[in-house]
Design a protein around this motif. Sequence first.
Motif, PDB file in Angstrom:
ATOM      1  N   UNK A   1       0.826  -1.171  -0.030  1.00 13.51           N
ATOM      2  CA  UNK A   1       0.114  -0.013   0.055  1.00 13.51           C
ATOM      3  C   UNK A   1       0.861   1.208  -0.096  1.00 13.51           C
ATOM      4  N   UNK A   2       0.253   2.424  -0.539  1.00 12.13           N
ATOM      5  CA  UNK A   2       1.244   3.573  -0.482  1.00 12.13           C
ATOM      6  C   UNK A   2       1.172   3.912   0.879  1.00 12.13           C
ATOM      7  N   UNK A   3       2.475   4.490   1.133  1.00  9.11           N
ATOM      8  CA  UNK A   3       2.791   4.741   2.550  1.00  9.11           C
ATOM      9  C   UNK A   3       1.999   6.072   3.047  1.00  9.11           C
ATOM     10  N   UNK A   4       1.795   6.222   4.000  1.00  8.57           N
ATOM     11  CA  UNK A   4       1.032   7.550   4.760  1.00  8.57           C
ATOM     12  C   UNK A   4       1.999   8.265   5.771  1.00  8.57           C
TER      13      UNK A   4
ATOM     14  N   UNK B   1       3.513  13.425  -1.732  1.00  8.84           N
ATOM     15  CA  UNK B   1       2.406  14.308  -2.153  1.00  8.84           C
ATOM     16  C   UNK B   1       2.945  15.563  -2.457  1.00  8.84           C
ATOM     17  N   UNK B   2       2.392  16.619  -3.380  1.00 13.51           N
ATOM     18  CA  UNK B   2       2.883  17.782  -3.439  1.00 13.51           C
ATOM     19  C   UNK B   2       2.201  18.666  -2.553  1.00 13.51           C
ATOM     20  N   UNK B   3       2.918  19.744  -2.288  1.00 13.44           N
ATOM     21  CA  UNK B   3       2.565  21.143  -1.712  1.00 13.44           C
ATOM     22  C   UNK B   3       3.194  22.245  -2.200  1.00 13.44           C
ATOM     23  N   UNK B   4       3.066  23.372  -1.715  1.00 11.91           N
ATOM     24  CA  UNK B   4       3.782  24.467  -1.996  1.00 11.91           C
ATOM     25  C   UNK B   4       4.409  25.300  -0.984  1.00 11.91           C
TER      26      UNK B   4
ATOM     27  N   UNK C   1       6.018  24.737  -5.883  1.00  9.40           N
ATOM     28  CA  UNK C   1       5.843  23.455  -5.681  1.00  9.40           C
ATOM     29  C   UNK C   1       6.992  22.639  -5.167  1.00  9.40           C
ATOM     30  N   UNK C   2       6.746  21.930  -4.132  1.00 11.79           N
ATOM     31  CA  UNK C   2       7.734  20.890  -3.587  1.00 11.79           C
ATOM     32  C   UNK C   2       7.059  19.680  -3.305  1.00 11.79           C
ATOM     33  N   UNK C   3       7.936  18.355  -3.149  1.00  7.49           N
ATOM     34  CA  UNK C   3       7.088  17.120  -3.058  1.00  7.49           C
ATOM     35  C   UNK C   3       7.507  16.789  -1.679  1.00  7.49           C
ATOM     36  N   UNK C   4       6.673  16.487  -0.785  1.00  2.65           N
ATOM     37  CA  UNK C   4       6.684  15.874   0.665  1.00  2.65           C
ATOM     38  C   UNK C   4       7.033  14.535   0.427  1.00  2.65           C
ATOM     39  N   UNK C   5       8.265  14.181   0.933  1.00  8.78           N
ATOM     40  CA  UNK C   5       8.598  12.723   0.625  1.00  8.78           C
ATOM     41  C   UNK C   5       8.725  12.064   2.266  1.00  8.78           C
ATOM     42  N   UNK C   6       8.780  12.813   3.193  1.00 13.56           N
ATOM     43  CA  UNK C   6       8.717  12.202   4.499  1.00 13.56           C
ATOM     44  C   UNK C   6       8.279  13.144   5.806  1.00 13.56           C
ATOM     45  N   UNK C   7       8.012  12.602   7.180  1.00 10.95           N
ATOM     46  CA  UNK C   7       7.403  13.491   8.188  1.00 10.95           C
ATOM     47  C   UNK C   7       8.116  13.076   9.369  1.00 10.95           C
TER      48      UNK C   7
ATOM     49  N   UNK D   1       8.415  18.627  11.309  1.00 13.41           N
ATOM     50  CA  UNK D   1       9.197  19.131   9.720  1.00 13.41           C
ATOM     51  C   UNK D   1       8.859  17.994   8.844  1.00 13.41           C
ATOM     52  N   UNK D   2       8.896  18.446   7.613  1.00  8.83           N
ATOM     53  CA  UNK D   2       8.555  17.914   6.378  1.00  8.83           C
ATOM     54  C   UNK D   2       9.820  17.830   5.441  1.00  8.83           C
ATOM     55  N   UNK D   3      10.318  16.347   5.267  1.00 13.77           N
ATOM     56  CA  UNK D   3      11.094  16.470   3.990  1.00 13.77           C
ATOM     57  C   UNK D   3      10.518  16.582   2.574  1.00 13.77           C
ATOM     58  N   UNK D   4      11.368  17.396   2.155  1.00 19.13           N
ATOM     59  CA  UNK D   4      10.856  18.030   0.389  1.00 19.13           C
ATOM     60  C   UNK D   4      11.984  17.620  -0.236  1.00 19.13           C
ATOM     61  N   UNK D   5      11.347  17.733  -1.538  1.00 17.99           N
ATOM     62  CA  UNK D   5      12.317  17.671  -2.789  1.00 17.99           C
ATOM     63  C   UNK D   5      11.886  18.608  -3.732  1.00 17.99           C
TER      64      UNK D   5
END
Length: 181
Positions: free
Chosen positions: A34-37, A47-50, A78-84, A88-92
Amino acid sequence: MRRDRHPILMLLPARRAILAMALALFLAPGLALADPIGPVTKLPLPRFASLKTDRVNLREGPSKDHATKWVYQRAGLPVEITAEFEIWRKVRDSEGVEGWVLHSLLSGRRTALVTPNKKGENSKIYVRPSASDELAATLQAGVIVNIRNCDGSWCLVDGDGFKGYVEQVKLWGVYPDERIE
């Protein structure tokens, strides 16, 4: 070192069993997980955010004690959130640069960059979702657009002085085939 003294083999039986299951899952061909949450927000990862503001520090780790790697100066990027991790949020970003950002500096507002890695290339925005339709605008690479909706092939976008449809594959900030209402 004797074989029976190897650190992995010396693990307690329960830990060896857990390690064996983890390896089996990792190595199992075609296993669909399953997709991770996110553990904090319970939202999907990635997921994407800005970016919410014109000044956002990208840090090496999830605390203010970690060094600043980069300072973004473009609200709406726009940035992609890859971890929490906690607040804090890890973004790319679109160039692949990764780091940690305070969650309060991110927005759920969906934006995208038009053909960010194709400098000098213009993208056509159409009145309706068809490449044979009337042009609404022509945008340079790297322009930030607001995403209103996407059907998996086309996205309705707008910005300063324009509104129209762009092919989804020309945007960084939405996933291929992603639908946004």
